[in-house]
Design a protein around this motif. Structure first.
Motif, short mmCIF file in Angstrom:
data_model
loop_
_atom_site.label_atom_id
_atom_site.label_comp_id
_atom_site.label_asym_id
_atom_site.label_seq_id
_atom_site.Cartn_x
_atom_site.Cartn_y
_atom_site.Cartn_z
N UNK A 55 33.13 48.46 43.45
CA UNK A 55 34.20 48.50 44.44
C UNK A 55 35.39 47.64 44.05
N UNK A 56 35.36 47.06 42.85
CA UNK A 56 36.49 46.29 42.36
C UNK A 56 36.49 44.82 42.74
N UNK A 57 35.39 44.33 43.32
CA UNK A 57 35.33 42.91 43.70
C UNK A 57 34.93 42.07 42.48
N UNK A 58 35.54 40.89 42.42
CA UNK A 58 35.23 39.97 41.33
C UNK A 58 33.76 39.55 41.39
N UNK A 59 33.10 39.57 40.23
CA UNK A 59 31.72 39.11 40.17
C UNK A 59 31.61 37.68 39.66
N UNK A 60 32.53 37.27 38.84
CA UNK A 60 32.45 35.93 38.25
C UNK A 60 33.61 35.03 38.62
#
Length: 178
Positions: A55-60
């Motif tokens: 969904x385009x959310x930052x993971x890091x």
């Protein structure tokens, strides 16, 4: 120890100490090393930034990665040393064989070196435990021939071709002093 001291010295003082070490585009070895180091750090930052879920959310970024430490235990190499025949005081992490800069250079040329200081780590810190003679030619891979730390001219040319390195005409040949 020889490789690390040599590379740190070139990284921080290549323009002053080795002005002839430039690549075909005229870039001195110090600028070459520094620009590639910064490029590697930028690539890491970019990869962390690009790491997103479906969904385009930052993971890091801003959640797992708190900061960047670009270098673990940098050294000044041999910059500023007044004597190369003694172990510098600033080299306080002493463990195992601790050759002086001059002894390191001699071993790098495949020469036998006597009186190389040895240290062991104790509760109070590093303690000199003695000294020994080191003969690089007795290493199991030496095949009873002198072993040098530097690439032969043929092997350096092979690596340059493989990795696309093009040195300036004034760059010292393999086996010559910088």
């Amino acid at each position: 120890k020889l490789a690390c001291a040599s590379m740190f010295t070139l990284f921080y003082a290549g323009k002053i100490l080795t002005p002839v070490c430039a690549f075909d585009n005229g870039v001195n070895i110090q600028d070459y090393f520094q620009s590639h180091f910064l490029g590697a750090m930028q690539a890491l930052v970019d990869r962390i930034h690009e790491c997103k879920d479906e969904e385009g959310r930052q993971l890091l970024e801003d959640s797992v990665v708190l900061g960047y430490d670009s270098w673990n235990e940098p050294s000044c190499g041999w910059i500023g040393l007044q004597q190369l025949d003694v172990l510098p005081e600033q080299h306080d992490m002493r463990q195992g064989d601790m050759p002086s800069p001059f002894q390191s250079l001699m071993m790098g040329e495949g020469l036998t070196v006597q009186d190389v200081a040895t240290y062991r780590l104790e509760f109070v810190g590093p303690v000199k435990s003695g000294s020994r003679t080191i003969n690089p030619s007795t290493h199991p891979r030496a095949l009873k021939k002198p072993v040098k730390a530097w690439l032969s001219p043929e092997l350096r040319d092979e690596h340059d071709l493989k990795y696309g390195i093009r040195r300036d005409a004034g760059f010292p040949n393999a086996g010559e002093c910088l």
